[in-house]
Design an enzyme around this catalytic site. Structure first.
Site, short mmCIF file in Angstrom:
data_model
loop_
_atom_site.label_atom_id
_atom_site.label_comp_id
_atom_site.label_asym_id
_atom_site.label_seq_id
_atom_site.Cartn_x
_atom_site.Cartn_y
_atom_site.Cartn_z
N HIS A 161 68.53 14.94 -27.55
CA HIS A 161 67.22 14.28 -27.67
C HIS A 161 66.23 15.18 -26.95
O HIS A 161 66.59 15.86 -25.97
CB HIS A 161 67.16 12.94 -26.93
CG HIS A 161 68.15 11.90 -27.37
ND1 HIS A 161 69.43 11.86 -26.92
CD2 HIS A 161 67.98 10.81 -28.16
CE1 HIS A 161 70.05 10.80 -27.44
NE2 HIS A 161 69.18 10.15 -28.19
N ASP A 188 66.35 14.85 -23.24
CA ASP A 188 67.59 15.26 -22.54
C ASP A 188 67.43 16.66 -21.98
O ASP A 188 68.09 17.01 -20.99
CB ASP A 188 68.79 15.37 -23.51
CG ASP A 188 69.10 14.10 -24.25
OD1 ASP A 188 68.74 13.02 -23.76
OD2 ASP A 188 69.71 14.21 -25.33
C1 XLS Z 1 72.84 4.83 -28.93
C2 XLS Z 1 72.93 5.89 -29.91
C3 XLS Z 1 72.16 7.17 -29.56
C4 XLS Z 1 72.01 8.06 -30.77
C5 XLS Z 1 70.97 9.12 -30.61
O1 XLS Z 1 73.58 3.85 -28.96
O2 XLS Z 1 74.28 6.16 -30.12
O3 XLS Z 1 72.78 7.84 -28.52
O4 XLS Z 1 73.20 8.67 -31.14
O5 XLS Z 1 69.74 8.63 -30.28
#
Ligand code: XLS
Ligand code: CA
Ligand code: CA
Length: 439
Positions: A101, A104
């Site tokens: 993301h 991140d």
């Molecule tokens: C949350 C999601 C998230 C997505 C990406 O539950 O799994 O991590 O994979 O935003």
């Protein structure tokens, strides 16, 4: 260059007899299965957020793990240390992809222009680190759920101004994904849903999400993004009801808004469980609609019922997953470990154990799924089960699409009493699978 995982060697395959905790027992990347190497079948990816950012916080307690990597958390020096640690980690484990993301990879600033500057700087650095390696970006995404501005949604927000913020983040995250050569771009609708219909215009919100996605497709294609957009379905958590409930719902949504040519599914095992489905069901629904794109490889805990994002260890599930993947002819994306160590597993060694567990679980799943296919009992049973449509005239007529209700009714009337006598043989088939797994 500083070494972060000092006591960890490069992880090699040693076979199931090995007692070495820092070796693969089943993931033998060069082993050929059904004409492809394990590495080709299993493009594994590291999730930046869990592996390099999450420090064990849960709803009831604060950090238990230290992911500072020697720097002050929340600084650009820390962001760079995470890049260094992440690349060392991926190289030691032989992982060829990462997913991220926007927030991140850098600390988010108050001002989006400043955040974007930081993103430019860190992605220059990531690109530098990628050079001379075969590590690539699997997919990128924008975090439109953590910042309080998104409390009423991002694409589904009531506020046109917040909507513009969401658009700005998607635009930037797409640019970064292209810059890093990402194969995919994910929309996970964390805050795209509602708590109560008393304050929600569902139709309006869904249309606005579709508008945002359409703009993303147009912009992505205009800057040279040739990969797949993904929706990652999840029924709930954080919202009580999320619009992308499951694969069937998300596929219906994409078709309704004419987005189905550009999008596929990113199926997460744990989200399937939350939707009251099996992982295999979500994969099958995606595959038969030509929309199986990528996988978030993790598992939930049946006793907890929330999004635990555990590393997968359930070989039965990974086998049925790989069965679906093999039957679908593979993924266009990969297997992203959207998984975190459990809170008390808080050392750097635990991070490595977790990835070895996950990679071995999917390697075993691949080996066993290939055996199920080679064995042929399941395929043969299914073919036989529906054979009345291929080996009788009336069955063929129905399949041709040219039969009428009146014609079939006349056929039924001439036939006399007919009860279904064909056994479904569920227990027998489950025993066949057990025999392949453990026999
Ligand atoms: C949350 C999601 C998230 C997505 C990406 O539950 O799994 O991590 O994979 O935003
Ligand atoms: Ca999850
Ligand atoms: Ca996920």
């Amino acid at each position: 260059m500083k070494e972060y995982f000092e006591n960890i060697p490069v992880i090699k395959y040693e076979g199931s007899k090995s007692k070495n905790p820092f070796a693969f027992k089943f993931y033998d990347k060069n082993r050929v299965i059904l004409g492809k190497t394990m590495e080709e079948h299993l493009p594994f990816a590291m999730a930046w957020w869990h592996n390099l950012c999450a420090q064990g916080t849960d709803m009831f307690g604060r950090d238990t793990a230290n992911k500072s990597f020697g720097e002050t958390v929340g600084t650009m020096a820390h962001a760079k240390a995470k890049v260094d640690a992440g690349f060392e980690f991926m190289k030691k484990l032989g992982i060829k992809y990462f997913c991220f993301h926007d927030v991140d990879i850098v600390p988010e600033a108050e001002d989006i222009k400043e955040t974007n500057k930081r993103l430019d700087e860190i992605t220059d650095y990531i690109l530098e680190k990628m050079q001379g390696t075969d590590i690539k970006c699997l997919w990128g995404t924008a975090n439109m759920f953590s910042n309080p501005r998104y409390m009423n949604g991002a694409g589904s927000t009531n506020s046109a101004e917040v909507y513009c913020f969401a658009a700005a983040q998607v635009k930037k995250a797409l640019e970064l994904t292209v810059k890093l050569g990402g194969k995919g771009y994910v929309f996970w609708g964390g805050r795209e849903g509602y708590e109560t219909l008393l304050n929600t215009d569902v139709k309006f919100e869904e249309e606005n999400i579709a508008r945002l996605m359409k703009m993303a497709v147009d912009y992505g294609r205009s800057i040279g993004f040739t990969g797949d957009f993904y929706i990652e379905p999840k029924p709930k958590e954080p919202m009580k009801h999320q619009y992308d409930f499951d694969a069937a719902t998300a596929i219906g949504f994409l078709r309704k808004y004419g987005l189905d040519k550009d999008f596929k599914m990113n199926i997460e095992a744990n989200h399937a469980t939350l939707a009251g489905h099996t992982f295999q069901h979500e994969l099958r629904v995606s595959a038969i609609n030509g929309m199986l794109g990528s996988i978030d490889a993790n598992q939930g805990d049946y006793l907890l019922g929330w999004d635990t994002d555990e590393f997968p260890f359930n070989v039965y599930e990974s086998t049925l997953c790989m069965y679906e993947v093999l039957k679908a002819g593979g993924l266009t994306g990969g297997f992203n470990f959207d998984a975190k160590n459990r809170r008390p597993s808080n050392t750097l060694e635990d991070m490595v154990h977790a990835y070895i567990l996950g990679m071995d679980t999917f390697a075993l799943g691949l080996i066993k799924a290939a055996e199920i296919i080679e064995d042929g009992t399941i395929d043969e049973f299914i073919k036989e089960k529906y054979s009345s449509f291929s080996n009788t005239d009336i069955g063929k007529k129905i399949l041709s699409g040219n039969a009428t209700l009146a014609e079939l009714a006349a056929y039924a009337e001439n036939m006399g009493v007919k009860n279904s006598t064909d056994s479904g043989r569920a227990e027998y088939l489950e025993a066949v699978v057990n025999n392949i797994l453990f026999g």
